[in-house]
Design a protein around this motif. Structure first.
Motif, PDB file in Angstrom:
ATOM      1  N   HIS A   1       7.741  13.395  -2.763  1.00 62.36           N
ATOM      2  CA  HIS A   1       8.612  14.659  -3.258  1.00 62.36           C
ATOM      3  C   HIS A   1       9.777  13.681  -3.978  1.00 62.36           C
ATOM      4  N   ASN A   2       9.757  14.262  -5.205  1.00 62.21           N
ATOM      5  CA  ASN A   2      10.917  13.784  -6.126  1.00 62.21           C
ATOM      6  C   ASN A   2      10.566  12.109  -6.320  1.00 62.21           C
ATOM      7  N   GLY A   3       9.429  11.603  -6.445  1.00 53.88           N
ATOM      8  CA  GLY A   3       9.011  10.354  -6.538  1.00 53.88           C
ATOM      9  C   GLY A   3       9.090   9.272  -5.313  1.00 53.88           C
ATOM     10  N   SER A   4       9.477   9.874  -4.263  1.00 59.48           N
ATOM     11  CA  SER A   4       9.335   9.216  -2.886  1.00 59.48           C
ATOM     12  C   SER A   4       8.355   9.387  -1.997  1.00 59.48           C
ATOM     13  N   LEU A   5       7.953   8.614  -1.270  1.00 58.37           N
ATOM     14  CA  LEU A   5       6.902   8.669  -0.140  1.00 58.37           C
ATOM     15  C   LEU A   5       7.434   8.708   0.943  1.00 58.37           C
ATOM     16  N   ASP A   6       7.180   9.811   1.762  1.00 53.85           N
ATOM     17  CA  ASP A   6       7.789   9.972   3.006  1.00 53.85           C
ATOM     18  C   ASP A   6       6.985  10.626   4.248  1.00 53.85           C
ATOM     19  N   LEU A   7       7.101  10.819   5.474  1.00 60.27           N
ATOM     20  CA  LEU A   7       6.204  11.392   6.357  1.00 60.27           C
ATOM     21  C   LEU A   7       6.880  12.847   6.848  1.00 60.27           C
ATOM     22  N   TYR A   8       5.989  13.735   6.869  1.00 58.90           N
ATOM     23  CA  TYR A   8       6.287  15.109   7.279  1.00 58.90           C
ATOM     24  C   TYR A   8       5.102  15.695   8.170  1.00 58.90           C
ATOM     25  N   LYS A   9       5.555  16.799   8.812  1.00 58.99           N
ATOM     26  CA  LYS A   9       4.722  17.789   9.508  1.00 58.99           C
ATOM     27  C   LYS A   9       3.472  18.086   8.494  1.00 58.99           C
ATOM     28  N   PHE A  10       2.308  18.549   8.981  1.00 61.03           N
ATOM     29  CA  PHE A  10       1.443  19.400   7.909  1.00 61.03           C
ATOM     30  C   PHE A  10       2.110  20.747   7.562  1.00 61.03           C
TER      31      PHE A  10
ATOM     32  N   MET B   1       1.141  16.622  -0.257  1.00 57.58           N
ATOM     33  CA  MET B   1       0.219  15.869   0.516  1.00 57.58           C
ATOM     34  C   MET B   1      -0.354  14.868  -0.463  1.00 57.58           C
ATOM     35  N   LEU B   2      -0.487  13.891  -0.101  1.00 58.87           N
ATOM     36  CA  LEU B   2      -1.390  12.612  -0.717  1.00 58.87           C
ATOM     37  C   LEU B   2      -3.010  13.208  -0.853  1.00 58.87           C
ATOM     38  N   GLU B   3      -3.619  13.094  -1.760  1.00 60.31           N
ATOM     39  CA  GLU B   3      -4.943  13.548  -2.007  1.00 60.31           C
ATOM     40  C   GLU B   3      -5.880  12.926  -0.938  1.00 60.31           C
TER      41      GLU B   3
ATOM     42  N   CYS C   1       3.586  12.884  10.606  1.00 58.85           N
ATOM     43  CA  CYS C   1       2.861  11.771  10.327  1.00 58.85           C
ATOM     44  C   CYS C   1       2.001  11.860   8.970  1.00 58.85           C
ATOM     45  N   VAL C   2       2.143  12.693   8.289  1.00 58.17           N
ATOM     46  CA  VAL C   2       1.475  13.339   7.090  1.00 58.17           C
ATOM     47  C   VAL C   2       2.400  12.530   5.793  1.00 58.17           C
ATOM     48  N   PRO C   3       1.744  11.693   5.204  1.00 55.84           N
ATOM     49  CA  PRO C   3       2.109  11.294   4.029  1.00 55.84           C
ATOM     50  C   PRO C   3       2.510  12.011   2.693  1.00 55.84           C
ATOM     51  N   GLY C   4       3.667  12.448   2.170  1.00 56.17           N
ATOM     52  CA  GLY C   4       3.635  13.428   1.175  1.00 56.17           C
ATOM     53  C   GLY C   4       4.703  12.823   0.237  1.00 56.17           C
TER      54      GLY C   4
ATOM     55  N   GLY D   1       7.965   5.404  10.871  1.00 57.03           N
ATOM     56  CA  GLY D   1       8.106   6.031   9.756  1.00 57.03           C
ATOM     57  C   GLY D   1       7.245   5.474   8.413  1.00 57.03           C
ATOM     58  N   SER D   2       6.293   4.715   8.671  1.00 58.20           N
ATOM     59  CA  SER D   2       5.381   4.020   7.739  1.00 58.20           C
ATOM     60  C   SER D   2       4.134   4.881   7.114  1.00 58.20           C
ATOM     61  N   PRO D   3       4.393   4.999   5.759  1.00 64.97           N
ATOM     62  CA  PRO D   3       3.311   6.037   5.071  1.00 64.97           C
ATOM     63  C   PRO D   3       2.166   5.177   4.971  1.00 64.97           C
ATOM     64  N   GLU D   4       2.230   4.094   4.952  1.00 71.71           N
ATOM     65  CA  GLU D   4       0.982   3.049   4.896  1.00 71.71           C
ATOM     66  C   GLU D   4       0.093   3.375   5.988  1.00 71.71           C
ATOM     67  N   LYS D   5       0.687   3.048   7.161  1.00 71.82           N
ATOM     68  CA  LYS D   5       0.189   3.377   8.211  1.00 71.82           C
ATOM     69  C   LYS D   5      -0.389   4.765   8.712  1.00 71.82           C
ATOM     70  N   ALA D   6       0.434   5.746   8.109  1.00 68.77           N
ATOM     71  CA  ALA D   6      -0.091   7.012   8.032  1.00 68.77           C
ATOM     72  C   ALA D   6      -1.242   7.456   7.489  1.00 68.77           C
ATOM     73  N   ILE D   7      -1.602   6.651   6.260  1.00 70.63           N
ATOM     74  CA  ILE D   7      -2.785   6.627   5.343  1.00 70.63           C
ATOM     75  C   ILE D   7      -3.882   5.953   6.244  1.00 70.63           C
ATOM     76  N   LYS D   8      -3.610   5.150   6.865  1.00 68.56           N
ATOM     77  CA  LYS D   8      -4.702   4.300   7.861  1.00 68.56           C
ATOM     78  C   LYS D   8      -5.052   5.563   8.813  1.00 68.56           C
ATOM     79  N   LEU D   9      -4.095   6.243   9.533  1.00 65.51           N
ATOM     80  CA  LEU D   9      -4.525   7.264  10.402  1.00 65.51           C
ATOM     81  C   LEU D   9      -5.384   8.238   9.855  1.00 65.51           C
ATOM     82  N   HIS D  10      -5.212   8.601   8.903  1.00 68.50           N
ATOM     83  CA  HIS D  10      -5.465   9.865   8.325  1.00 68.50           C
ATOM     84  C   HIS D  10      -7.114   9.447   7.574  1.00 68.50           C
ATOM     85  N   ARG D  11      -7.049   8.292   7.224  1.00 63.27           N
ATOM     86  CA  ARG D  11      -8.512   7.843   6.659  1.00 63.27           C
ATOM     87  C   ARG D  11      -9.501   7.644   8.133  1.00 63.27           C
ATOM     88  N   PHE D  12      -8.806   7.217   9.244  1.00 64.06           N
ATOM     89  CA  PHE D  12      -9.714   7.058  10.419  1.00 64.06           C
ATOM     90  C   PHE D  12      -9.957   8.364  11.047  1.00 64.06           C
ATOM     91  N   PHE D  13      -9.136   9.626  10.763  1.00 65.51           N
ATOM     92  CA  PHE D  13      -9.108  10.993  11.161  1.00 65.51           C
ATOM     93  C   PHE D  13     -10.288  11.499  10.431  1.00 65.51           C
TER      94      PHE D  13
END
Length: 304
Positions: A168-177, A196-198, A163-166, A130-142
């Motif tokens: 909503h209402n000021g909070s960051l969480d993980l979602y499906k595409f 989704m984060l830019e 595994c997609v950081p998004g 459930g880590s948005p920070e690791k999700a960002i690393k995953l997508h950068r690598f992708f």
């Protein structure tokens, strides 16, 4: 009989059943005599299928077990270490992490690169953590290695992983595409759906396979309009950090213009009776039916 033949015929097949002390002796023999042993194809084949590499049984205990090299990750691969930093059981025990041992383990199957299957394992690990920070690393690598993963079946499997950081209402969480929308559509959905984060937006050619929808469905935008109008009726402050009230409503009106023919008469009539048009300063809005336009030119007495 050569040492390699002795090992692959009589010793390695019994490795799981021998005492720990003898396991250590066998491992030391392999390490010390690797230069000659690796010339035997039969020995290499047998060693690949022998569970002789020590690692933690799981991440909650200090108990060890032995597995095949192909079941573990190379601790020198930075990306894998970042994703599985809380999962030491995915890597060899410290005594197998010397340069000499890692060279041997890589030759017999230690996971030393991030192929499609390993990438999906990383995505699933992030879903669990459930880590948005690791999700960002995953997508950068992708995105940096897109040619390796641009495969229809691989993208389909990835689309089902949360595994997609998004935001909503000021909070960051993980979602499906399929559950997040593009940053370019933020003004149309931000109150009702995550965005989704830019920095993790994939190439547009992948969107359909990943389940990404852009522009958003009409019902989603209509729900956004309803909540936005209700909010403005109750508040006199605009606190959306990504754009002004004019920016948001310009996006909404542009969407409505492009899709107006698809709206049912009931919906279209309902929009006419909403305080939907910003006027003046602040967050004041009026119904379209109450709106007047100021003429640029003086056309009196015909028009005022």
């Amino acid at each position: 009989m050569s040492e390699a033949k002795l090992l692959y015929m009589f010793v390695l097949p019994e490795f799981t059943r021998i005492p720990v002390s003898q396991k250590q002796i066998i491992c030391e023999t392999v390490l010390c005599n690797w230069t000659s042993l690796k010339t035997s194809t039969e020995f290499i084949t047998a060693l690949k299928e022998t569970p002789f590499v020590k690692h933690l049984r799981n991440d909650q205990t200090t108990d060890y077990e032995h597995v095949c090299a192909k079941e573990l990750f190379d601790p020198k691969v930075e990306f894998l270490c970042d994703i599985f930093d809380e999962n030491p059981s995915k890597f060899p025990a410290s005594e197998f992490c010397s340069l000499e041992w890692l060279e041997i383990l890589r030759e017999i199957g230690l996971v030393k690169s991030v192929d499609k299957e390993t990438f999906l394992l990383c995505a699933k690990r992030i879903e669990i953590s459930g880590s948005p920070e690791k999700a960002i690393k995953l997508h950068r690598f992708f995105l940096e290695n897109i040619s390796e993963y641009f495969d229809q079946d691989n993208l389909r499997k990835l689309s089902f992983i949360k595994c997609v950081p998004g935001e909503h209402n000021g909070s960051l969480d993980l979602y499906k595409f399929m559950d997040v929308f593009m940053p370019k559509d933020r003004n149309l959905v931000y109150m009702v759906s995550p965005v989704m984060l830019e920095e993790v937006v994939p190439a547009q050619v992948m969107w359909s396979r990943l389940g990404i929808t852009s522009p958003p469905p009409i019902p989603t935008v209509l729900n956004q309009i309803r909540l936005l109008v209700n909010l403005l009726e109750e508040n006199d402050r605009w606190n959306f950090k990504y754009g002004s009230i004019e920016d948001v409503f310009v996006s909404i009106f542009s969407f409505l213009q492009d899709n107006y023919e698809k709206l049912s008469p009931v919906v279209a009539d309902g929009l006419r009776n909403l305080n939907l048009v910003p006027v003046g300063i602040g967050t004041s809005c009026v119904k379209p039916t109450q709106l007047f336009f100021r003429l640029v030119k003086d056309l009196s007495p015909f028009f005022f």
